[in-house]
Design an enzyme around this catalytic site. Structure first.
Site, PDB file in Angstrom:
ATOM      1  N   SER A  43       0.849  -1.185   0.000  1.00  0.00           N
ATOM      2  CA  SER A  43       0.000   0.000   0.000  1.00  0.00           C
ATOM      3  C   SER A  43       0.885   1.235   0.000  1.00  0.00           C
ATOM      4  O   SER A  43       2.083   1.159   0.284  1.00  0.00           O
ATOM      5  CB  SER A  43      -0.910   0.018   1.237  1.00  0.00           C
ATOM      6  OG  SER A  43      -0.158   0.243   2.417  1.00  0.00           O
ATOM      7  N   LEU A 107       2.818  -1.209   5.176  1.00  0.00           N
ATOM      8  CA  LEU A 107       2.264   0.086   5.561  1.00  0.00           C
ATOM      9  C   LEU A 107       3.401   1.098   5.621  1.00  0.00           C
ATOM     10  O   LEU A 107       4.440   0.841   6.226  1.00  0.00           O
ATOM     11  CB  LEU A 107       1.579  -0.002   6.926  1.00  0.00           C
ATOM     12  CG  LEU A 107       1.070   1.320   7.521  1.00  0.00           C
ATOM     13  CD1 LEU A 107      -0.067   1.889   6.674  1.00  0.00           C
ATOM     14  CD2 LEU A 107       0.598   1.119   8.956  1.00  0.00           C
ATOM     15  N   ILE A 138       6.910  -2.424   7.566  1.00  0.00           N
ATOM     16  CA  ILE A 138       6.860  -0.970   7.628  1.00  0.00           C
ATOM     17  C   ILE A 138       7.717  -0.440   6.479  1.00  0.00           C
ATOM     18  O   ILE A 138       8.892  -0.799   6.358  1.00  0.00           O
ATOM     19  CB  ILE A 138       7.375  -0.429   8.975  1.00  0.00           C
ATOM     20  CG1 ILE A 138       6.535  -0.996  10.129  1.00  0.00           C
ATOM     21  CG2 ILE A 138       7.344   1.095   8.970  1.00  0.00           C
ATOM     22  CD1 ILE A 138       5.056  -0.647  10.092  1.00  0.00           C
ATOM     23  N   LYS A 139       7.119   0.404   5.649  1.00  0.00           N
ATOM     24  CA  LYS A 139       7.835   0.944   4.495  1.00  0.00           C
ATOM     25  C   LYS A 139       8.605   2.205   4.898  1.00  0.00           C
ATOM     26  O   LYS A 139       8.033   3.141   5.451  1.00  0.00           O
ATOM     27  CB  LYS A 139       6.854   1.275   3.362  1.00  0.00           C
ATOM     28  CG  LYS A 139       6.215   0.043   2.743  1.00  0.00           C
ATOM     29  CD  LYS A 139       5.170   0.404   1.698  1.00  0.00           C
ATOM     30  CE  LYS A 139       5.794   0.772   0.386  1.00  0.00           C
ATOM     31  NZ  LYS A 139       4.754   0.928  -0.678  1.00  0.00           N
ATOM     32  N   ILE A 140       9.902   2.186   4.601  1.00  0.00           N
ATOM     33  CA  ILE A 140      10.787   3.301   4.899  1.00  0.00           C
ATOM     34  C   ILE A 140      11.552   3.645   3.624  1.00  0.00           C
ATOM     35  O   ILE A 140      12.084   2.743   2.970  1.00  0.00           O
ATOM     36  CB  ILE A 140      11.790   2.930   6.020  1.00  0.00           C
ATOM     37  CG1 ILE A 140      11.046   2.615   7.323  1.00  0.00           C
ATOM     38  CG2 ILE A 140      12.795   4.055   6.245  1.00  0.00           C
ATOM     39  CD1 ILE A 140      11.940   2.134   8.453  1.00  0.00           C
TER      40      ILE A 140
END
Length: 358
Positions: A43, A107, A138-140
């Site tokens: 997403s 996310l 977790i998208k970084i």
């Protein structure tokens, strides 16, 4: 086998680059998992902005959360996690069956934190704890500030999807951050198994040079960058440094192809899936591209481990005036700006709906 199953059999995971509440409640995502061997989902702010703005599926939730005093980012992340935890639960059997290699959802932290290392680390920890799902990334972003946050988050045991990578050099920097995080865990006596993927954006390369290079090079730059990066990925996994970590129980940070929906209406709609088929990688694709590939895609060959003709192609692009290093930096910066713009649009949508619904 249909084309998506053939790709899965080759060793490449297909992840859906979309999430809406309707996809979940209608059973469509469950069907994609069953029929098209979809084994993950990603997403981003733009996806959520479109989903919330163009449907009433979120209205009841927004009304309830607003009445409880929630607003802005806090309200949004609650909405997003309701969707993503449900998707994570649908994919949990895949996650368990593959020993945590597959079956992930993602996310993103607020794009407004793109240059705030400490803020990103804190947000990653908070969102992962809030989700309470082992199969949520977790998208970084893999920019300068993000690299330090990636290492720190991996060391803290948080699974990370490194986003906004545009070149071999970007990928290597992200991979190094992952390795350092795992090495620190081992030195501290912690479990080295913390999963990560590195997302290389493909189609934006071709959009950026469209009309600026000879027709013979049309829609070939993104694939060349992908091949070059795949070679670096395979080389890293063959190093003594990685083998030592793998022997200790670490899992590879898999390479993920992102932005693989065809943007050129004159090109095949399955262009990037067919060109970037490769074992031990992931391709995350829009719903439209998934359906097209399932219908008429073809798995012809796997990417060569040695990068194939990538360097020859890139030399031709340089002769045509394209500097891949400079363009990669530009594309990453534009990506940051685009995600921030989508985020601001999303926050405005949330605020507007809160006002209208309460």
């Amino acid at each position: 086998m249909n084309p998506t199953q053939q790709l899965h059999a080759l060793g490449q995971s297909l992840w859906l680059d979309n999430i809406t509440r309707e996809l979940l409640t209608s059973g469509t995502l469950a069907r994609y998992i069953k029929e098209f061997t979809v084994t993950g989902l990603t997403s981003n702010p733009s996806i959520f902005d479109h989903a919330i703005r163009n449907s009433d599926f979120y209205d009841a939730g927004i009304r309830k959360k607003a009445a409880a005093g929630k607003s802005g980012e806090a309200l949004f992340f609650e909405l997003a996690l309701e969707d993503l935890t449900q998707a994570a639960d649908l994919l949990r059997p895949v996650h368990d069956a593959t020993n945590g290699i597959d079956g992930w959802v993602s996310l993103e932290v607020s794009p407004l934190l793109a240059h705030d290392t400490a803020g990103t680390i804190q947000a990653a920890e908070q969102l992962y704890a809030q989700a309470q799902r082992p199969n949520l990334f977790i998208k970084i972003p893999g920019n300068a500030a993000g690299i330090a946050a990636i290492e720190a988050s991996i060391f803290a045991g948080i699974p990370v999807n490194v986003t906004l990578l545009f070149s071999r050099e970007h990928y290597v920097a992200a991979a190094e951050a992952y390795l350092r995080g795992i090495e620190r865990r081992l030195a501290a006596g912690l479990d080295p198994k913390v999963t990560s993927v590195a997302s290389l954006f493909i189609s934006r390369w071709d959009v950026s040079v469209q009309g600026k290079v000879p027709e013979t090079l049309r829609n070939r730059l993104g694939i060349a960058i992908g091949m070059r990066t795949y070679k670096a990925y395979c080389e890293l996994l063959a190093t003594p440094r990685w083998r030592q970590l793998a022997d200790a129980g670490a899992t590879p940070q898999r390479l993920l192809w992102a932005s693989t929906g065809t943007k050129d209406p004159g090109a095949p709609d399955t262009l990037y899936l067919e060109a970037l088929a490769a074992p031990n990688t992931i391709n995350t694709i829009p719903e439209k591209t998934l359906l097209a590939f399932a219908d008429h895609g073809a798995v012809k060959h796997a990417l060569p481990l040695d990068g194939g003709n990538a360097e020859t192609l890139l030399a031709e692009f340089m002769q045509a005036g394209v500097n891949p290093t400079a363009l990669a930096a530009q594309l990453q910066q534009e990506g940051e700006q685009s995600f921030a713009k989508s985020w601001n649009s999303l926050m405005a949508c949330i605020t507007s709906k809160c006002t209208a619904l309460t």
